[in-house]
Design a protein around this motif. Structure first.
Motif, PDB file in Angstrom:
ATOM      1  N   SER A  41      25.115  39.360  43.006  1.00 26.56           N
ATOM      2  CA  SER A  41      24.589  40.345  43.353  1.00 26.56           C
ATOM      3  C   SER A  41      25.677  41.681  42.853  1.00 26.56           C
ATOM      4  N   GLY A  42      26.242  41.913  41.767  1.00 29.72           N
ATOM      5  CA  GLY A  42      27.272  42.995  41.806  1.00 29.72           C
ATOM      6  C   GLY A  42      27.403  42.709  40.265  1.00 29.72           C
ATOM      7  N   ASN A  43      29.020  44.016  40.525  1.00 28.41           N
ATOM      8  CA  ASN A  43      29.375  43.744  39.447  1.00 28.41           C
ATOM      9  C   ASN A  43      31.098  42.502  39.076  1.00 28.41           C
ATOM     10  N   VAL A  44      31.629  42.743  38.394  1.00 32.75           N
ATOM     11  CA  VAL A  44      32.662  42.202  39.136  1.00 32.75           C
ATOM     12  C   VAL A  44      33.778  42.957  37.704  1.00 32.75           C
ATOM     13  N   SER A  45      35.784  42.956  38.093  1.00 35.38           N
ATOM     14  CA  SER A  45      36.049  43.771  37.430  1.00 35.38           C
ATOM     15  C   SER A  45      37.347  43.578  37.207  1.00 35.38           C
ATOM     16  N   ALA A  46      38.273  42.967  36.426  1.00 36.23           N
ATOM     17  CA  ALA A  46      39.401  42.965  36.959  1.00 36.23           C
ATOM     18  C   ALA A  46      40.732  43.694  35.617  1.00 36.23           C
ATOM     19  N   LYS A  47      41.769  44.540  36.508  1.00 34.51           N
ATOM     20  CA  LYS A  47      42.476  45.171  35.607  1.00 34.51           C
ATOM     21  C   LYS A  47      43.560  45.080  35.174  1.00 34.51           C
ATOM     22  N   VAL A  48      43.907  43.827  34.466  1.00 37.09           N
ATOM     23  CA  VAL A  48      44.967  43.682  35.066  1.00 37.09           C
ATOM     24  C   VAL A  48      46.126  43.281  33.728  1.00 37.09           C
ATOM     25  N   PRO A  49      47.540  43.538  33.839  1.00 36.53           N
ATOM     26  CA  PRO A  49      47.701  42.877  32.627  1.00 36.53           C
ATOM     27  C   PRO A  49      47.994  41.915  31.883  1.00 36.53           C
ATOM     28  N   ASN A  50      48.097  41.732  30.789  1.00 38.63           N
ATOM     29  CA  ASN A  50      48.349  40.126  30.095  1.00 38.63           C
ATOM     30  C   ASN A  50      47.480  39.310  30.389  1.00 38.63           C
ATOM     31  N   LEU A  51      46.053  39.689  31.072  1.00 38.44           N
ATOM     32  CA  LEU A  51      44.931  38.591  31.494  1.00 38.44           C
ATOM     33  C   LEU A  51      44.007  38.427  30.223  1.00 38.44           C
ATOM     34  N   VAL A  52      44.810  36.604  30.538  1.00 40.78           N
ATOM     35  CA  VAL A  52      43.837  36.061  29.436  1.00 40.78           C
ATOM     36  C   VAL A  52      42.234  35.422  30.116  1.00 40.78           C
ATOM     37  N   TYR A  53      41.656  35.751  30.148  1.00 43.81           N
ATOM     38  CA  TYR A  53      40.378  35.198  30.191  1.00 43.81           C
ATOM     39  C   TYR A  53      40.084  33.688  29.910  1.00 43.81           C
ATOM     40  N   GLN A  54      39.389  33.130  30.784  1.00 40.37           N
ATOM     41  CA  GLN A  54      39.449  31.985  30.603  1.00 40.37           C
ATOM     42  C   GLN A  54      37.230  31.998  30.502  1.00 40.37           C
ATOM     43  N   GLU A  55      36.636  32.825  31.638  1.00 38.51           N
ATOM     44  CA  GLU A  55      35.011  32.942  31.379  1.00 38.51           C
ATOM     45  C   GLU A  55      35.239  34.206  32.436  1.00 38.51           C
ATOM     46  N   LYS A  56      34.294  35.606  31.283  1.00 39.66           N
ATOM     47  CA  LYS A  56      34.387  36.346  31.507  1.00 39.66           C
ATOM     48  C   LYS A  56      32.463  37.016  31.417  1.00 39.66           C
ATOM     49  N   GLU A  57      32.690  37.017  32.104  1.00 42.87           N
ATOM     50  CA  GLU A  57      30.827  37.791  32.998  1.00 42.87           C
ATOM     51  C   GLU A  57      30.275  39.074  33.529  1.00 42.87           C
ATOM     52  N   GLU A  58      29.900  39.249  33.817  1.00 37.80           N
ATOM     53  CA  GLU A  58      29.089  40.588  34.305  1.00 37.80           C
ATOM     54  C   GLU A  58      29.842  40.397  35.382  1.00 37.80           C
ATOM     55  N   ASN A  59      29.229  38.893  36.469  1.00 39.24           N
ATOM     56  CA  ASN A  59      29.868  38.600  36.967  1.00 39.24           C
ATOM     57  C   ASN A  59      29.955  37.693  38.008  1.00 39.24           C
ATOM     58  N   ARG A  60      31.468  37.530  36.929  1.00 31.86           N
ATOM     59  CA  ARG A  60      32.281  36.125  36.595  1.00 31.86           C
ATOM     60  C   ARG A  60      33.228  36.079  35.786  1.00 31.86           C
ATOM     61  N   ILE A  61      34.525  36.540  36.636  1.00 32.88           N
ATOM     62  CA  ILE A  61      35.530  36.308  35.718  1.00 32.88           C
ATOM     63  C   ILE A  61      36.340  35.382  36.712  1.00 32.88           C
ATOM     64  N   VAL A  62      37.318  34.263  35.788  1.00 36.65           N
ATOM     65  CA  VAL A  62      38.242  33.349  35.641  1.00 36.65           C
ATOM     66  C   VAL A  62      39.520  33.756  34.234  1.00 36.65           C
ATOM     67  N   GLY A  63      40.470  34.041  35.431  1.00 38.96           N
ATOM     68  CA  GLY A  63      41.846  34.083  34.254  1.00 38.96           C
ATOM     69  C   GLY A  63      42.722  34.137  34.255  1.00 38.96           C
ATOM     70  N   GLN A  64      44.073  34.207  34.108  1.00 41.40           N
ATOM     71  CA  GLN A  64      45.446  33.391  33.958  1.00 41.40           C
ATOM     72  C   GLN A  64      46.402  34.595  33.356  1.00 41.40           C
ATOM     73  N   VAL A  65      47.071  34.957  34.130  1.00 42.34           N
ATOM     74  CA  VAL A  65      47.888  35.708  33.834  1.00 42.34           C
ATOM     75  C   VAL A  65      49.516  34.172  33.699  1.00 42.34           C
ATOM     76  N   GLY A  66      50.182  34.151  32.439  1.00 39.68           N
ATOM     77  CA  GLY A  66      51.410  33.529  32.512  1.00 39.68           C
ATOM     78  C   GLY A  66      50.926  32.298  33.433  1.00 39.68           C
ATOM     79  N   GLN A  67      51.341  30.886  33.217  1.00 38.90           N
ATOM     80  CA  GLN A  67      51.626  29.732  33.798  1.00 38.90           C
ATOM     81  C   GLN A  67      51.478  29.500  35.408  1.00 38.90           C
ATOM     82  N   GLY A  68      50.693  29.389  36.239  1.00 44.65           N
ATOM     83  CA  GLY A  68      50.463  29.044  37.974  1.00 44.65           C
ATOM     84  C   GLY A  68      51.363  29.997  38.733  1.00 44.65           C
ATOM     85  N   GLY A  69      51.253  30.513  39.386  1.00 45.00           N
ATOM     86  CA  GLY A  69      51.631  31.780  40.014  1.00 45.00           C
ATOM     87  C   GLY A  69      51.015  32.024  41.849  1.00 45.00           C
TER      88      GLY A  69
END
Length: 278
Positions: free
Chosen positions: A233-261
């Motif tokens: 219940s709420g909002n999700v936001s990610a302001k990260v340079p070069n972020l590639v989204y694997q999943e992006k919804e109002e309350n869910r974000i899965v993403g990756q920058v580069g490999q691993g980390g």
């Protein structure tokens, strides 16, 4: 009997009013100051545990090899010393500091502020530091330890300048602020907001709240990074340079920058989740 009772009540009210007026005008100050210190040799201490009941606790760097424990309070009750005590016991290279209230029922233990314990420790790398709180605020500054663990039932926690392998926090109620902490982070909170602010992020961070917002800020992000953000219940936001989204919804974000980390896993049941550059 009724006349006597009424007369006693009037006298009490007049006396109390007089004391309040004298206090407000500076003619009478009912508070006493308690200022006690204990000092022990900390040269061989490698692990510290601080346990406190109804105190504010600060752990800060001190000078030399001594560990200094400072009890401070301004209270109406002149038997303050009988109601609170602080003890220190050593076992091998482990030191346990315990501060507790001995008379929890006492009505007149009232003060301008909560009783406070300031623990000054030598500046060195500790194996482990643990702070166990029942009720009160926690402040930890510029501490070096392989592991820092904080448990709090009620009260706000602020940790700044931690350097080590891992920082763990478990709390029931209160806000948590973590600034410039090196090492892996693991934060679990039932009710309250969590704010993490670092110049850089290089280790895993797992934050979970039941009710409250999670905000994570960094001046720069690593070239490789994994994000897993969610809220029921709420909002999700990610302001990260070069972020590639694997999943992006109002309350869910899965993403990756580069490999691993490092993995930043932030979860809130009720509240907003945010990652951004500061």
């Amino acid at each position: 009997m009724k006349i006597v009772a009424r007369t006693a009540a009037v006298v009490f009210v007049l006396g109390l009013t007089g004391c309040i007026l004298m206090w407000m005008t500076g003619r009478f100050d009912p508070f006493i100051t308690v200022d006690e210190k204990q000092v022990i040799d900390g040269s061989s201490v490698q692990a510290i545990e601080v346990e406190a009941d109804s105190f504010d606790v600060s752990v800060i760097p001190g000078d030399g090899n001594d560990i200094e424990m400072h009890l401070y309070g301004e209270y109406i009750d002149r038997k303050f010393k009988d109601k609170f005590e602080i003890t220190a016991s050593a076992s091998g290279n482990r030191l346990k500091i315990k501060a507790e209230s001995t008379k929890k029922w006492a009505f007149l233990t009232m003060g301008r502020t909560s009783p406070e314990i300031i623990v000054k420790v030598p500046e060195k790398l500790y194996d482990e530091v643990r702070v166990l709180m029942t009720s009160g605020n926690v402040g930890i500054e510029d501490l070096q330890a392989g592991q820092l663990a904080v448990q709090s039932t009620s009260g706000n926690t602020k940790i700044s300048g931690f350097s080590g392998n891992r920082l763990e926090f478990q709390g029931t109620s209160g806000n948590v602020s973590i600034q410039e902490a090196e090492g892996e982070l693991a934060v679990t909170l039932t009710s309250g907001n969590v704010k993490i602010s670092n110049s850089a992020l290089s280790k895993n961070a797992a934050v979970k709240t039941t009710s409250g917002n999670i905000n994570l800020y960094a001046e720069e992000f690593p070239s490789s990074l994994q994000l897993d953000l969610r809220t029921e219940s709420g909002n999700v936001s990610a302001k990260v340079p070069n972020l590639v989204y694997q999943e992006k919804e109002e309350n869910r974000i899965v993403g990756q920058v580069g490999q691993g980390g490092p993995l930043l896993k932030l979860q809130a049941t009720s509240g907003n989740v945010k990652i951004a550059q500061q």
